[in-house]
Design a protein around this motif. Structure first.
Motif, PDB file in Angstrom:
ATOM      1  N   GLU A 176       0.834  -1.209   0.000  1.00 38.58           N
ATOM      2  CA  GLU A 176       0.000   0.000   0.000  1.00 38.58           C
ATOM      3  C   GLU A 176       0.872   1.264   0.000  1.00 38.58           C
ATOM      4  N   LYS A 177       1.955   1.236   0.782  1.00 38.74           N
ATOM      5  CA  LYS A 177       2.869   2.392   0.828  1.00 38.74           C
ATOM      6  C   LYS A 177       3.444   2.668  -0.563  1.00 38.74           C
ATOM      7  N   ALA A 178       3.835   1.598  -1.256  1.00 36.09           N
ATOM      8  CA  ALA A 178       4.403   1.744  -2.600  1.00 36.09           C
ATOM      9  C   ALA A 178       3.351   2.274  -3.582  1.00 36.09           C
ATOM     10  N   ALA A 179       2.109   1.816  -3.413  1.00 38.87           N
ATOM     11  CA  ALA A 179       1.017   2.282  -4.285  1.00 38.87           C
ATOM     12  C   ALA A 179       0.775   3.778  -4.087  1.00 38.87           C
ATOM     13  N   ILE A 180       0.838   4.233  -2.841  1.00 36.28           N
ATOM     14  CA  ILE A 180       0.660   5.668  -2.542  1.00 36.28           C
ATOM     15  C   ILE A 180       1.781   6.479  -3.179  1.00 36.28           C
ATOM     16  N   GLN A 181       2.998   5.961  -3.063  1.00 38.81           N
ATOM     17  CA  GLN A 181       4.169   6.628  -3.662  1.00 38.81           C
ATOM     18  C   GLN A 181       4.045   6.714  -5.183  1.00 38.81           C
ATOM     19  N   ALA A 182       3.657   5.584  -5.777  1.00 37.61           N
ATOM     20  CA  ALA A 182       3.583   5.487  -7.239  1.00 37.61           C
ATOM     21  C   ALA A 182       2.507   6.390  -7.833  1.00 37.61           C
ATOM     22  N   THR A 183       1.449   6.671  -7.062  1.00 36.11           N
ATOM     23  CA  THR A 183       0.317   7.458  -7.587  1.00 36.11           C
ATOM     24  C   THR A 183       0.288   8.886  -7.036  1.00 36.11           C
ATOM     25  N   LYS A 184       1.315   9.265  -6.290  1.00 35.67           N
ATOM     26  CA  LYS A 184       1.322  10.578  -5.627  1.00 35.67           C
ATOM     27  C   LYS A 184       1.096  11.727  -6.614  1.00 35.67           C
ATOM     28  N   GLU A 185       1.821  11.720  -7.718  1.00 37.66           N
ATOM     29  CA  GLU A 185       1.677  12.808  -8.687  1.00 37.66           C
ATOM     30  C   GLU A 185       0.246  12.921  -9.203  1.00 37.66           C
ATOM     31  N   LYS A 186      -0.350  11.791  -9.524  1.00 40.68           N
ATOM     32  CA  LYS A 186      -1.715  11.786 -10.059  1.00 40.68           C
ATOM     33  C   LYS A 186      -2.698  12.326  -9.031  1.00 40.68           C
ATOM     34  N   PHE A 187      -2.583  11.877  -7.785  1.00 40.38           N
ATOM     35  CA  PHE A 187      -3.522  12.297  -6.746  1.00 40.38           C
ATOM     36  C   PHE A 187      -3.284  13.754  -6.330  1.00 40.38           C
ATOM     37  N   ASP A 188      -2.044  14.208  -6.435  1.00 40.56           N
ATOM     38  CA  ASP A 188      -1.756  15.626  -6.173  1.00 40.56           C
ATOM     39  C   ASP A 188      -2.449  16.497  -7.221  1.00 40.56           C
ATOM     40  N   ARG A 189      -2.427  16.043  -8.478  1.00 38.23           N
ATOM     41  CA  ARG A 189      -3.104  16.778  -9.557  1.00 38.23           C
ATOM     42  C   ARG A 189      -4.611  16.816  -9.324  1.00 38.23           C
ATOM     43  N   GLU A 190      -5.174  15.653  -8.910  1.00 36.37           N
ATOM     44  CA  GLU A 190      -6.617  15.592  -8.657  1.00 36.37           C
ATOM     45  C   GLU A 190      -7.018  16.503  -7.497  1.00 36.37           C
ATOM     46  N   LYS A 191      -6.165  16.530  -6.458  1.00 34.81           N
ATOM     47  CA  LYS A 191      -6.428  17.383  -5.293  1.00 34.81           C
ATOM     48  C   LYS A 191      -6.403  18.860  -5.698  1.00 34.81           C
ATOM     49  N   ALA A 192      -5.429  19.209  -6.544  1.00 33.16           N
ATOM     50  CA  ALA A 192      -5.302  20.597  -7.008  1.00 33.16           C
ATOM     51  C   ALA A 192      -6.528  21.031  -7.813  1.00 33.16           C
ATOM     52  N   LYS A 193      -7.171  20.073  -8.465  1.00 37.12           N
ATOM     53  CA  LYS A 193      -8.386  20.378  -9.242  1.00 37.12           C
ATOM     54  C   LYS A 193      -9.637  20.401  -8.370  1.00 37.12           C
ATOM     55  N   GLY A 194      -9.440  20.102  -7.085  1.00 38.93           N
ATOM     56  CA  GLY A 194     -10.575  20.125  -6.158  1.00 38.93           C
ATOM     57  C   GLY A 194     -11.369  18.828  -6.117  1.00 38.93           C
ATOM     58  N   LEU A 195     -10.811  17.753  -6.686  1.00 40.86           N
ATOM     59  CA  LEU A 195     -11.516  16.464  -6.665  1.00 40.86           C
ATOM     60  C   LEU A 195     -11.418  15.827  -5.282  1.00 40.86           C
ATOM     61  N   ARG A 196     -12.461  15.114  -4.906  1.00 43.18           N
ATOM     62  CA  ARG A 196     -12.508  14.479  -3.585  1.00 43.18           C
ATOM     63  C   ARG A 196     -11.539  13.292  -3.516  1.00 43.18           C
ATOM     64  N   PRO A 197     -10.954  13.060  -2.335  1.00 41.79           N
ATOM     65  CA  PRO A 197     -10.071  11.886  -2.174  1.00 41.79           C
ATOM     66  C   PRO A 197     -10.840  10.590  -2.440  1.00 41.79           C
ATOM     67  N   ARG A 198     -10.167   9.603  -2.975  1.00 41.57           N
ATOM     68  CA  ARG A 198     -10.795   8.301  -3.246  1.00 41.57           C
ATOM     69  C   ARG A 198      -9.756   7.204  -3.095  1.00 41.57           C
ATOM     70  N   ALA A 199     -10.229   5.981  -3.157  1.00 42.25           N
ATOM     71  CA  ALA A 199      -9.323   4.827  -3.040  1.00 42.25           C
ATOM     72  C   ALA A 199      -8.457   4.717  -4.294  1.00 42.25           C
ATOM     73  N   ILE A 200      -7.243   4.224  -4.115  1.00 40.28           N
ATOM     74  CA  ILE A 200      -6.356   3.944  -5.250  1.00 40.28           C
ATOM     75  C   ILE A 200      -6.876   2.698  -5.958  1.00 40.28           C
ATOM     76  N   ARG A 201      -6.998   2.781  -7.270  1.00 42.20           N
ATOM     77  CA  ARG A 201      -7.434   1.602  -8.031  1.00 42.20           C
ATOM     78  C   ARG A 201      -6.204   0.947  -8.655  1.00 42.20           C
ATOM     79  N   ALA A 202      -6.004  -0.308  -8.317  1.00 42.99           N
ATOM     80  CA  ALA A 202      -4.815  -1.034  -8.788  1.00 42.99           C
ATOM     81  C   ALA A 202      -5.226  -2.312  -9.508  1.00 42.99           C
ATOM     82  N   MET A 203      -4.469  -2.656 -10.525  1.00 44.17           N
ATOM     83  CA  MET A 203      -4.691  -3.914 -11.236  1.00 44.17           C
ATOM     84  C   MET A 203      -3.502  -4.836 -10.983  1.00 44.17           C
ATOM     85  N   ILE A 204      -3.791  -6.080 -10.643  1.00 42.76           N
ATOM     86  CA  ILE A 204      -2.718  -7.052 -10.391  1.00 42.76           C
ATOM     87  C   ILE A 204      -2.551  -7.944 -11.616  1.00 42.76           C
TER      88      ILE A 204
END
Length: 291
Positions: free
Chosen positions: A97-125
């Motif tokens: 989970e820590k690695a998933a947060i790290q890997a998606t940080k840029e994307k979620f930072d962009r979403e936050k800057a646009k005012g989008l609500r926080p959501r779960a990380i969607r991952a495919m195995i």
């Protein structure tokens, strides 16, 4: 040993992975820590492309940790987020989970800057068959959801699985490439159980495994079987010594070579002799760089 093995459901799985990619934020690529490079699907980079990736090296408890570190560094240098785990015993899973947060940080930072609500990380195995995907999913979700089995090809369809509040997983059937020409890769995959025993020559696999042990851990091999065979001895002498020590004999006091072959593969595959990484980074480095 150029193995042709591409069942219809695997061709379908490759298509589905490509189609579902746009729905996820990150890809979890699961590999076997005993063969971190050989257990990767050569088509995977072409399918996943630039999507952020966490490389999960499973079966950490069954491999050589010093060698594993070299592979983790290799994946890091490629821009991936490597995590070594022991899914069967539920070890180091929080690191996923820590690695998933790290890997998606840029994307979620962009979403936050646009005012989008926080959501779960969607991952495919994704991963080739029998690297422990279903076991990993069940441990992450803390309940039995994904089908597990000790043979390749158990997962047959996609499903979304909720892991706490921060992660949603999309399981996919294991994908194996249409064929591989490298005999050594085939033997490694067979030795670790990624390929069905019915489609390979097990004598070649046992010989490969035994030669690896003789070269990399001669004393450990001798100690395990309680035998004293000269390093220069032929493979048949090793088979004879192991067969006689373990009482694997046929009528007339002859060694049952089929039983010896099965024993060697079983004991290497299940880390009964020792913990080994069959992908030696130093030996494979040149091929990887030019591959």
């Amino acid at each position: 040993m150029a193995i042709q093995w591409y069942p219809g459901h695997m061709a379908k799985a490759k298509r589905e992975v490509s189609e579902q990619l746009k729905k996820v934020d990150v890809v979890f690529e699961l590999v076997d820590a005993r063969i971190p490079y050989s257990s990767r699907n050569p088509m995977i980079d072409e399918v996943i492309k630039q999507k952020p990736r966490v490389v999960i090296l499973n079966k950490k408890d069954m491999t050589n940790l010093k060698e594993l570190e070299k592979w983790e560094q290799y994946f890091e240098e490629k821009g991936y987020y490597p995590v070594a785990v022991d899914a069967k015993h539920g070890k180091n899973l929080k690191d996923v989970e820590k690695a998933a947060i790290q890997a998606t940080k840029e994307k979620f930072d962009r979403e936050k800057a646009k005012g989008l609500r926080p959501r779960a990380i969607r991952a495919m195995i994704v991963g080739i068959p029998n690297v422990g995907k279903s076991t990993l999913i069940n441990k992450l979700a803390n309940r039995s959801i994904a089908q597990t089995g000790n043979k390749p090809g158990v997962t047959k369809q996609q499903q979304w699985i909720k892991v706490g509040t921060s992660l949603q997983l999309l399981d996919t059937p294991g994908i194996l490439w249409p064929k591989f020409e490298d005999e050594e890769v085939g033997k490694k995959l067979s030795l670790t159980g990624a390929i069905k025993d019915s489609i390979v020559h097990l004598d070649e696999v046992a010989i490969y495994g035994l030669q690896f042990m003789i070269e990399k851990d001669l004393e450990g091999l001798k100690k395990h079987y309680n035998i004293d065979v000269d390093e220069e001895a032929g493979i048949l002498e090793w088979f004879d010594a192991i067969g006689r020590r373990r009482g694997l004999l046929q009528k007339g006091n002859e060694v049952d070579y089929e039983a010896v072959i099965e024993l060697i593969i079983y004991e290497i595959r299940n880390a009964k002799i020792g913990t080994y990484c069959f992908d030696i980074y130093k030996e494979m480095k040149r091929d990887i760089e030019h591959g």
